[in-house]
Structure formats: structure tokens, C-alpha cells
Scaffold this active site. Structure first.
Site, mmCIF file in Angstrom:
data_model
loop_
_atom_site.group_PDB
_atom_site.id
_atom_site.type_symbol
_atom_site.label_atom_id
_atom_site.label_comp_id
_atom_site.label_asym_id
_atom_site.label_seq_id
_atom_site.Cartn_x
_atom_site.Cartn_y
_atom_site.Cartn_z
ATOM 1 N N MET A 293 -3.431 -6.925 -7.496
ATOM 2 C CA MET A 293 -2.802 -8.001 -8.259
ATOM 3 C C MET A 293 -3.806 -8.833 -9.063
ATOM 4 O O MET A 293 -3.657 -10.047 -9.181
ATOM 5 C CB MET A 293 -1.999 -8.906 -7.311
ATOM 6 C CG MET A 293 -0.947 -8.170 -6.510
ATOM 7 S SD MET A 293 0.242 -7.296 -7.540
ATOM 8 C CE MET A 293 1.196 -8.686 -8.145
ATOM 9 N N ARG A 294 -4.834 -8.182 -9.583
ATOM 10 C CA ARG A 294 -5.823 -8.904 -10.387
ATOM 11 C C ARG A 294 -6.078 -8.158 -11.687
ATOM 12 O O ARG A 294 -6.070 -6.928 -11.690
ATOM 13 C CB ARG A 294 -7.175 -8.963 -9.656
ATOM 14 C CG ARG A 294 -7.201 -9.968 -8.601
ATOM 15 C CD ARG A 294 -8.410 -9.868 -7.716
ATOM 16 N NE ARG A 294 -8.048 -10.552 -6.503
ATOM 17 C CZ ARG A 294 -8.088 -11.868 -6.361
ATOM 18 N NH1 ARG A 294 -8.592 -12.619 -7.316
ATOM 19 N NH2 ARG A 294 -7.665 -12.423 -5.257
ATOM 20 N N LEU A 295 -6.342 -8.928 -12.707
ATOM 21 C CA LEU A 295 -6.759 -8.319 -13.974
ATOM 22 C C LEU A 295 -8.207 -7.864 -13.802
ATOM 23 O O LEU A 295 -9.064 -8.648 -13.383
ATOM 24 C CB LEU A 295 -6.648 -9.368 -15.075
ATOM 25 C CG LEU A 295 -6.737 -8.876 -16.518
ATOM 26 C CD1 LEU A 295 -5.653 -7.840 -16.810
ATOM 27 C CD2 LEU A 295 -6.612 -10.055 -17.476
ATOM 28 N N HIS B 119 2.498 0.845 -12.737
ATOM 29 C CA HIS B 119 3.234 -0.385 -13.034
ATOM 30 C C HIS B 119 4.732 -0.071 -13.022
ATOM 31 O O HIS B 119 5.152 0.954 -13.566
ATOM 32 C CB HIS B 119 2.816 -0.907 -14.419
ATOM 33 C CG HIS B 119 3.509 -2.172 -14.792
ATOM 34 N ND1 HIS B 119 3.193 -3.388 -14.227
ATOM 35 C CD2 HIS B 119 4.533 -2.412 -15.648
ATOM 36 C CE1 HIS B 119 3.993 -4.326 -14.724
ATOM 37 N NE2 HIS B 119 4.809 -3.761 -15.590
ATOM 38 N N ASN C 199 -3.761 2.871 -13.163
ATOM 39 C CA ASN C 199 -2.895 1.887 -12.502
ATOM 40 C C ASN C 199 -1.463 2.395 -12.548
ATOM 41 O O ASN C 199 -1.110 3.203 -13.409
ATOM 42 C CB ASN C 199 -2.971 0.543 -13.239
ATOM 43 C CG ASN C 199 -2.112 -0.532 -12.601
ATOM 44 O OD1 ASN C 199 -2.072 -0.661 -11.372
ATOM 45 N ND2 ASN C 199 -1.402 -1.302 -13.414
ATOM 46 N N GLY D 20 0.769 -1.245 0.000
ATOM 47 C CA GLY D 20 0.000 0.000 0.000
ATOM 48 C C GLY D 20 0.794 1.285 0.000
ATOM 49 O O GLY D 20 0.263 2.338 0.364
ATOM 50 N N SER D 21 2.052 1.250 -0.459
ATOM 51 C CA SER D 21 2.806 2.517 -0.441
ATOM 52 C C SER D 21 2.261 3.512 -1.466
ATOM 53 O O SER D 21 2.241 4.719 -1.213
ATOM 54 C CB SER D 21 4.302 2.273 -0.667
ATOM 55 O OG SER D 21 4.571 1.949 -2.004
ATOM 56 N N ASN D 22 1.823 3.015 -2.611
ATOM 57 C CA ASN D 22 1.239 3.938 -3.600
ATOM 58 C C ASN D 22 -0.123 4.455 -3.137
ATOM 59 O O ASN D 22 -0.453 5.622 -3.352
ATOM 60 C CB ASN D 22 1.161 3.263 -4.965
ATOM 61 C CG ASN D 22 2.511 3.217 -5.635
ATOM 62 O OD1 ASN D 22 3.086 4.247 -5.973
ATOM 63 N ND2 ASN D 22 3.066 2.014 -5.786
ATOM 64 N N LYS E 239 -15.901 -14.643 -10.521
ATOM 65 C CA LYS E 239 -15.191 -13.358 -10.609
ATOM 66 C C LYS E 239 -16.185 -12.236 -10.876
ATOM 67 O O LYS E 239 -16.051 -11.130 -10.358
ATOM 68 C CB LYS E 239 -14.133 -13.420 -11.714
ATOM 69 C CG LYS E 239 -13.401 -12.097 -11.896
ATOM 70 C CD LYS E 239 -12.157 -12.186 -12.754
ATOM 71 C CE LYS E 239 -11.566 -10.785 -12.933
ATOM 72 N NZ LYS E 239 -10.330 -10.736 -13.674
HETATM 73 C C1 GRF Z 1 4.259 -1.317 -7.127
HETATM 74 O O1 GRF Z 1 5.547 -1.610 -7.582
HETATM 75 C C2 GRF Z 1 3.328 -1.060 -8.289
HETATM 76 O O2 GRF Z 1 3.945 -0.437 -9.361
HETATM 77 C C3 GRF Z 1 2.899 -2.463 -8.677
HETATM 78 O O3 GRF Z 1 2.786 -3.154 -7.456
HETATM 79 C C4 GRF Z 1 3.611 -2.534 -6.470
HETATM 80 C C5 GRF Z 1 2.706 -2.140 -5.351
HETATM 81 O O4 GRF Z 1 3.401 -1.566 -4.265
HETATM 82 N N1 GRF Z 1 1.687 -2.434 -9.440
HETATM 83 P P1 GRF Z 1 2.586 -0.828 -3.124
HETATM 84 O O5 GRF Z 1 1.579 -1.856 -2.573
HETATM 85 O O6 GRF Z 1 1.902 0.348 -3.716
HETATM 86 O O7 GRF Z 1 3.613 -0.461 -2.090
#
Ligand code: GRF
Length: 196
Positions: free
Chosen positions: A94-96, A113, A111, A16-18, A69
Site C-alpha cells: 500500500m505504498r507508492l 490492481h 503490481n 497476502g492472497s496474491n 522514505k
Molecule cells: C488486491 O485487491 C490487490 O489487487 C490490491 O490490494 C489487494 C491485496 O490483496 N493491490 P491481497 O493482500 O493480495 O489478498
């Protein structure tokens, strides 16, 4: 540019850092957004505690407890709409994303990436880049469509790979850039949507 706060729901699976970066940017007024809910797809997602510390309404779902789903995603949409979300930010989700969510939020899902898309889609993007011998790696904020990591690119940041750097080391440095980029990129999208 000052624009009215947009209501944003965040989907996470882990650290959850983002997510935290988006929450803090909205609290500091540098992102014109109200984070209306955080939805996690597993009970171990560390980001849940962080969202709770910020007083964000949280839902922890267990997808395999749904009959399909589609049922799971219909419920995600119900929750997002119940909180008034207009936009969805995936932050380590982590899901499409499938049709129920895509159709409920057309062109309103973003998103982040950890690669310079269109290179190195999917899992372990930083490792893929290093193994390919890249001397520069980066991160991308993009719109989400039905294909993995393939929607229109919004913003990217790149950093050099330092001599002898491990995947873990370069990933840690890249994460700092991700956390800076995501609020800026979402703000850009929100401003552009207001200009129309
Ligand atoms: C990040 O590297 C993001 O780019 C990818 O998954 C990771 C998630 O990290 N999609 P966080 O949970 O946001 O710390």
C-alpha cells in the site's frame, strides 16, 4: 515454455492472497520463479504467517522507524539484493514505490490492481467502479513506474457485476480472478524477458 527460475521478492502490506498465489504457483512449477523473500511494511500483515508456512525468508519493516522514505526504500533494496532478487512483485503493497526501488529494479517491478486500468486508480477501486455504474469490473497486472497504477499493462481479467451485488461480494469474486491472473501475468513477463 520452460525457462530458468527467476528470483522474485514480494512486497506486501496485508492479507497476502496474491502473494500466496505467486508462492503456490512457483511451488507447483507453473511459475518459473523462486520467491526469495517477502517483505512486509507493517507488523499486522496477515500474509507474513502464510509466507512463514511456506518457508520463505521474511522481513517485517516499520517505515516510520526510518529517518526518511529514501532510507526505508534503500533498506528494502538492500534486503531484496541480499536475497538475490531480480524481480519485485507488489502484492497488496500500500505504498507508492519511490526512486530507490524503481532505480534498483528498472522495468522489473510488477503490481496487481483491482480495476480495469487505466480506469479507477488508487484506493477502493472496486467501490469506485460500482459507484460509477460499471456492469463489468476487473483486475490488471502492470509494470510499476513512478506514478500510481500507471505503468504498462501486462494482462487483465474482467467479470460481470451481478444484479444487486455489493462491493464486498464483487470484490471477493474479483479476488479469485486476481489470484489466478497474477501468476500467469508474471510468467508471461518472465518468458518475455528470457526471449530477449
Ligand atoms: C488486491 O485487491 C490487490 O489487487 C490490491 O490490494 C489487494 C491485496 O490483496 N493491490 P491481497 O493482500 O493480495 O489478498
Amino acid at each position: 515454455m520452460h525457462i530458468p527460475n527467476a528470483k522474485v521478492g514480494i512486497l506486501i502490506s496485508g492479507r497476502g492472497s496474491n502473494m500466496k498465489a505467486l508462492i503456490e504457483a512457483s511451488e507447483h512449477g507453473v511459475l518459473n520463479a523462486e520467491i526469495v523473500t517477502v517483505i512486509a511494511d507493517n507488523t499486522d500483515a496477515k500474509g507474513v504467517e502464510i509466507a512463514a508456512q511456506h518457508g520463505i525468508p521474511i522481513h517485517v519493516l516499520i517505515p516510520k522507524e526510518f529517518s526518511s522514505k529514501k532510507d526505508y526504500e534503500d533498506y528494502v533494496v538492500t534486503l531484496l539484493k541480499a536475497h538475490g532478487a531480480q524481480w519485485v512483485a507488489l502484492a497488496g503493497y500500500m505504498r507508492l514505490v519511490g526512486p530507490p526501488i524503481l532505480e534498483a529494479f528498472p522495468n522489473q517491478i510488477v503490481n496487481i490492481h483491482p480495476s480495469l486500468l487505466p480506469k479507477y486508480k488508487g484506493l477502493h477501486a472496486q467501490k469506485q467502479a460500482l459507484e460509477a455504474g460499471e456492469s463489468v469490473i476487473g483486475c490488471t497486472v502492470h509494470f510499476v513506474n513512478a506514478q500510481m497504477d500507471a505503468g504498462e499493462i501486462i494482462m487483465q481479467t474482467q467479470i460481470p457485476v451481478l444484479p444487486g451485488e455489493s462491493v464486498e461480494e464483487v470484490s471477493a469474486r474479483l479476488l479469485i480472478e486476481e489470484n489466478r491472473l497474477y501468476p500467469r501475468a508474471l510468467q508471461k513477463v518472465l518468458e518475455a524477458s528470457c526471449a530477449h
